[in-house]
Enzyme design. Structure first.
Site, PDB file in Angstrom:
ATOM      1  N   ALA A 122      11.634   2.359   4.289  1.00 22.45           N
ATOM      2  CA  ALA A 122      11.102   3.696   4.025  1.00 22.45           C
ATOM      3  C   ALA A 122      10.873   3.906   2.528  1.00 22.45           C
ATOM      4  O   ALA A 122      11.369   4.860   1.929  1.00 22.45           O
ATOM      5  CB  ALA A 122      12.041   4.770   4.583  1.00 22.45           C
TER       6      ALA A 122
ATOM      7  N   PRO B 181       8.668   5.196   0.567  1.00 23.06           N
ATOM      8  CA  PRO B 181       8.338   6.500  -0.043  1.00 23.06           C
ATOM      9  C   PRO B 181       9.545   7.412  -0.246  1.00 23.06           C
ATOM     10  O   PRO B 181       9.550   8.230  -1.166  1.00 23.06           O
ATOM     11  CB  PRO B 181       7.346   7.109   0.953  1.00 23.06           C
ATOM     12  CG  PRO B 181       6.699   5.916   1.585  1.00 23.06           C
ATOM     13  CD  PRO B 181       7.836   4.922   1.753  1.00 23.06           C
ATOM     14  N   ASP B 182      10.565   7.306   0.605  1.00 27.03           N
ATOM     15  CA  ASP B 182      11.762   8.116   0.382  1.00 27.03           C
ATOM     16  C   ASP B 182      12.365   7.772  -0.977  1.00 27.03           C
ATOM     17  O   ASP B 182      12.760   8.659  -1.743  1.00 27.03           O
ATOM     18  CB  ASP B 182      12.820   7.837   1.469  1.00 27.03           C
ATOM     19  CG  ASP B 182      12.508   8.564   2.764  1.00 27.03           C
ATOM     20  OD1 ASP B 182      11.652   9.457   2.761  1.00 27.03           O
ATOM     21  OD2 ASP B 182      13.136   8.221   3.783  1.00 27.03           O
ATOM     22  N   ALA B 183      12.424   6.477  -1.274  1.00 26.93           N
ATOM     23  CA  ALA B 183      13.032   6.050  -2.532  1.00 26.93           C
ATOM     24  C   ALA B 183      12.150   6.420  -3.721  1.00 26.93           C
ATOM     25  O   ALA B 183      12.615   7.012  -4.694  1.00 26.93           O
ATOM     26  CB  ALA B 183      13.289   4.542  -2.501  1.00 26.93           C
TER      27      ALA B 183
ATOM     28  N   ALA C 242      12.038  10.129  -4.330  1.00 24.21           N
ATOM     29  CA  ALA C 242      13.310  10.621  -4.886  1.00 24.21           C
ATOM     30  C   ALA C 242      13.398  10.273  -6.376  1.00 24.21           C
ATOM     31  O   ALA C 242      13.840  11.098  -7.189  1.00 24.21           O
ATOM     32  CB  ALA C 242      14.493  10.018  -4.136  1.00 24.21           C
TER      33      ALA C 242
END
Lengths: 421, 407
Positions: free
Chosen positions: A182, A184-186, A189
């Site tokens: 995932a 894009p989550d990282a 953030a």
């Protein structure tokens, strides 16, 4: 190692003294607080039992019969390490009031609920800046808080597809290529972290607080904007490069001895190419016109890669990497999680992995936080804990509520009871 | 930069001695208002020639990635191999807040410009070094690249299809993520320096950043369930269902992470295809309940999606609060009405290539709006402005440096 509250009296951690309130779920929000907590900020995470964080719904795959185990998810405990946990039923006015009192004593609010939810709860920026004019507040959501799709539901992999990343990445034979992590989550953030820190710097230099809105879609596109430029300027879809490069050949991932073992290799210059031929035991390739220059190697990349694979298959991955590195060529084993933790002497020597205290498991190994602050090293603190674990200390010590007041708020259902430790 | 509201980092001065690994770090800070001065060797940063390029008149070409990664910066040339060049660098560093560098570890020290020397003249200075493996450890001298860092950091092993070789993401994401972490860490060190009056050396390892951004598949998960994560196509290992599904005219990505979302999806499949089996309560609850039936359920979902256009699947799915999104091409991103309504894309004028459209703000600050202050500098564009007007060198002195190949 950990700075903590140094006995010298001077805080050794970079962000000691900052207080953060988090209304968050999954990774995109909590991971920002994880970094801030690692740097010494006091991060208070507000949770509601009526809408549990999806990561709290974890069922251990090693024993599904255990059912939902809110304190065992390796992701939850990692993303929330070093934080304080309180439980409020935010549908109740008293709970909203307590949340505002927390915000009034804090510097930063981070939230990644669906766009508009905080406002509906009475905790939008307009309300919160009235109790704390210096507040820096970040809202992160898939599409941002304006625009026709602002209420749409997304998870990290959705953003990978939506942003164009999954179509632009990978081998030309595949329509789309996704990570299992995932991405894009990282990356969103990390952008959120930059945005909050810049706003803090502005505030610290006298500029006051402000609101920041982040669309995970936009942050992800910004991170490969240099690829998007090809379409925007030339109106042509960027070529899918897979592991290839326009400026280096060979440039790829080559099979080694063993099952699913690979070594990535980048050969940038002609002199590196000459050394590469020696390491591979193919000195005769040096005289080959097909491979004599970068342009020639790029033109014959297909056959070049096939030839190289026949040689690399006879080697083990770590031995090949070492031999190539000794010859000055960029090469690296395609490491798995197990390799990183068990076979990477370099990461071990740098103390990259952290051992952190876990309330249910004792001590667990955590992937390091890569901030590299040599002068003010951080530490993870306790792994993410149970819901409401810190209700007493936060409402009692920080807000100054008497035990009776806390009891009344619990009886009214505004403060939800803590998990049994 | 007067008249308009100032940026969050207005007043901060940054020197960037970075290649492609670090350019995005400088861009993040510059678009937030910092005065970022890009230092290049007199021959220019090699990334000025990174393809694809666009014609810039009189037979010249500009690299599109260079144009994007260097917005809002000023540019000077400086040869650090020459003592006059090093002196100028020291002068600039003595009044800077931050130096970002991406040279091989030990290079700055060997030039007499390491952190210990720079702090003598400027105790508050933060020096941020971005390198493949960091400034310490047995692999510090290893050669790296975006590909090699992606391999050793653990992200490639878990990207793509199980029947293909491991693969990296487009756009050098190992370097982009490292540059973003470098920007965050630099700001943390600057805040700390403001409070304590003391800077520090920030040591960013691209390998560690990759391990960190891919840690969902990292050591925590492996030690928990004993399964070493591998490549698995488009479906995420822990979410059932999840993956790319073909529609009539393209594909969508669908992911179910909450029991409620499963119920909504099952209902949708049932209504649209008449499928009864999918409503079986045995499939309800957390993903772990559906894990043994993953391929079976995928057949039902594929049946639904193959009847729909991407647009229908996207709008119908989202109206049911299910996480369905299109698998966009670059063209589709550029034409997305949502991004259009938010004004995401920015137009920037360039003296040689004219007006181009750029991807815009990754975040929106209410008081100090993000913006592109200027297009990427041409080689040595601000030599005179910075060396004469700001460092106080005479016109003649600058000409002499130029003639001597120092700038």
């Amino acid at each position: 190692m950990p700075g903590g509250d140094g006995s010298s009296g001077e805080p050794a951690q970079a962000l000691a003294g900052l207080r953060v309130v988090e209304f968050s779920a999954a990774m995109a929000g909590p991971w920002i607080g994880r970094f801030l907590a690692w740097c010494g900020a006091e991060v208070i995470r507000v949770e509601s039992r009526s809408r549990p964080d999806v990561v709290r719904l974890y069922v251990p795959p090693w024993n599904p019969d255990l059912g939902i185990q809110p304190r065992l998810s390796p992701w939850f405990t990692d993303w929330n390490a070093g934080k304080h946990f309180v439980t409020l039923d935010l549908r109740q006015p008293l709970a909203v009031d307590l949340a505002k009192r927390l915000v009034a004593r804090s510097d930063i609010v981070i939230e990644n609920y669906s766009a508009g939810v905080m406002g509906k709860l009475g905790l939008g920026y307009e309300e919160l800046q009235q109790v704390n004019p210096g507040l820096v507040m970040l809202s992160s959501s898939g599409f941002g808080d304006t625009g026709p799709c602002r209420r749409y539901v997304t998870w990290g992999p959705n953003i990978e597809a939506l942003s164009g990343m999954s179509r632009l990445s990978g081998f030309p034979s595949r329509e789309c290529t996704l990570t299992q992590y995932a991405y894009p989550d990282a990356i969103s953030a990390l952008h959120g972290l930059v945005a909050v820190l810049a706003a803090l710097d502005y505030r610290h230099r006298g500029g006051g607080g402000q609101y920041i809105n982040l669309s995970q879609y936009e942050a992800t596109v910004a991170g490969f904007g240099h690829v998007m430029m090809e379409y925007l300027a030339l109106k042509q879809e960027p070529e899918k490069m897979g592991n290839r490069s326009r400026r280096a050949a060979p440039h790829g991932c080559y099979p080694c001895r063993g099952e699913d073992r690979w070594c990535a290799i980048s050969v940038a210059t002609d002199s590196e190419w000459e050394s590469f031929c020696s390491v591979l035991g193919r000195p005769e390739w040096r005289g080959e016109p097909r491979f004599a220059s970068l342009a020639a190697r790029l033109e014959h990349a297909e056959v070049l890669d096939a030839e190289i694979a026949t040689r690399t298959l006879m080697r083990t991955d770590y031995e090949l990497m070492t031999a190539l590195q000794e010859a000055g060529i960029a090469a690296g084993v395609v490491q798995t999680a197990e390799d990183l933790a068990r076979h990477d002497a370099h990461l071990a020597a740098r103390g990259f992995f952290e051992q952190i205290e876990h309330m249910a498991k004792g001590v667990v190994t955590a992937t390091g936080i890569p901030l590299g602050l040599s002068g003010t090293p951080g530490c993870s603190g306790r792994a993410g804990a149970g819901e409401g674990q810190d209700n007493d200390s936060v409402f009692g010590s920080l807000l100054g509520m008497t035990p009776e007041e806390v009891e009344r708020a619990v009886a009214a259902g505004a403060i939800e009871p803590a998990d049994e430790p | 930069m007067p008249t308009r509201p100032s940026g969050a980092l207005s007043g901060r001065r940054v020197l960037e001695l970075a290649d492609e690994k670090g350019a995005y770090c400088g861009k993040l800070l510059a678009d937030l208002g910092a005065d970022v001065i890009k230092l290049e060797p007199p021959g220019g940063d090699p990334s000025r020639r990174t393809p694809p390029t666009i014609q810039a008149g009189s037979g010249r070409e500009e690299s599109l990635s260079f144009l994007y990664l260097n917005t809002s910066k000023r540019g000077v040339t400086l040869d650090l191999q020459r003592s006059e060049g090093r002196e100028l660098f020291e002068k600039l560093a003595s009044s800077a807040d931050l130096v970002i560098e991406a040279l091989a570890p030990g290079t700055l020290e060997s030039l007499g410009l390491g952190y210990e020397s720079l702090r003598q003249a400027n105790a508050r200075l933060v020096l941020t070094s971005i390198s493949g493996f960091g400034q310490t450890g047995p692999h510090r001298a290893f050669r790296s690249s975006d590909l090699v860092a992606s391999a050793l950091g653990g992200s490639m092993a878990v990207t793509g299809d199980e029947t293909d070789p491991p693969v990296r993401l487009a756009g050098s994401q190992a370097h982009v993520a490292a540059a973003t972490v470098a920007a965050a860490s630099s700001l943390i060190a600057l805040l700390s320096s403001s409070v304590r009056g003391e800077g520090q050396h920030v040591d960013i390892s691209v390998q560690e950043v990759v391990a960190s951004v891919s840690h969902i598949c990292g050591v925590g998960k492996w030690l928990d369930d004993g399964i070493v994560p591998k490549r698995q196509g488009t479906g995420l290992f822990a979410s059932v269902p999840s993956g790319a599904y073909p529609c009539r005219d393209g594909s969508i990505y669908l992911m179910v992470n909450r029991p409620l979302h499963w119920k909504a999806l099952a209902q949708w499949v049932h209504e649209a295809t008449g499928n009864q089996e999918i409503l079986d309560p045995m499939f309800e609850g957390p993903s772990s309940n559906r894990l043994p039936y993953r391929e079976f359920l995928d057949l039902f979902i594929s049946d639904l999606m193959s009847r729909l256009s991407v647009e229908e699947a996207y709008r119908d799915g989202q109206s049911r609060h299910i996480a369905v999104t299109p698998v966009h091409s670059a063209a589709a991103v550029a034409a997305d009405p949502h991004l259009e309504s938010r004004g995401f894309f920015e137009e920037v004028d360039h003296p040689m290539v004219g007006r181009l459209t750029y991807p815009g703000a990754p975040y929106r600050h209410s008081k100090t709006p993000w913006r592109i202050y200027r297009c990427a500098p041409s080689l040595g564009q601000h030599n005179r402005e910075i060396f004469c007007d700001e460092l106080g060198l005479s016109e003649a002195a600058v000409q002499e440096l130029q003639a001597g190949g120092v700038i």
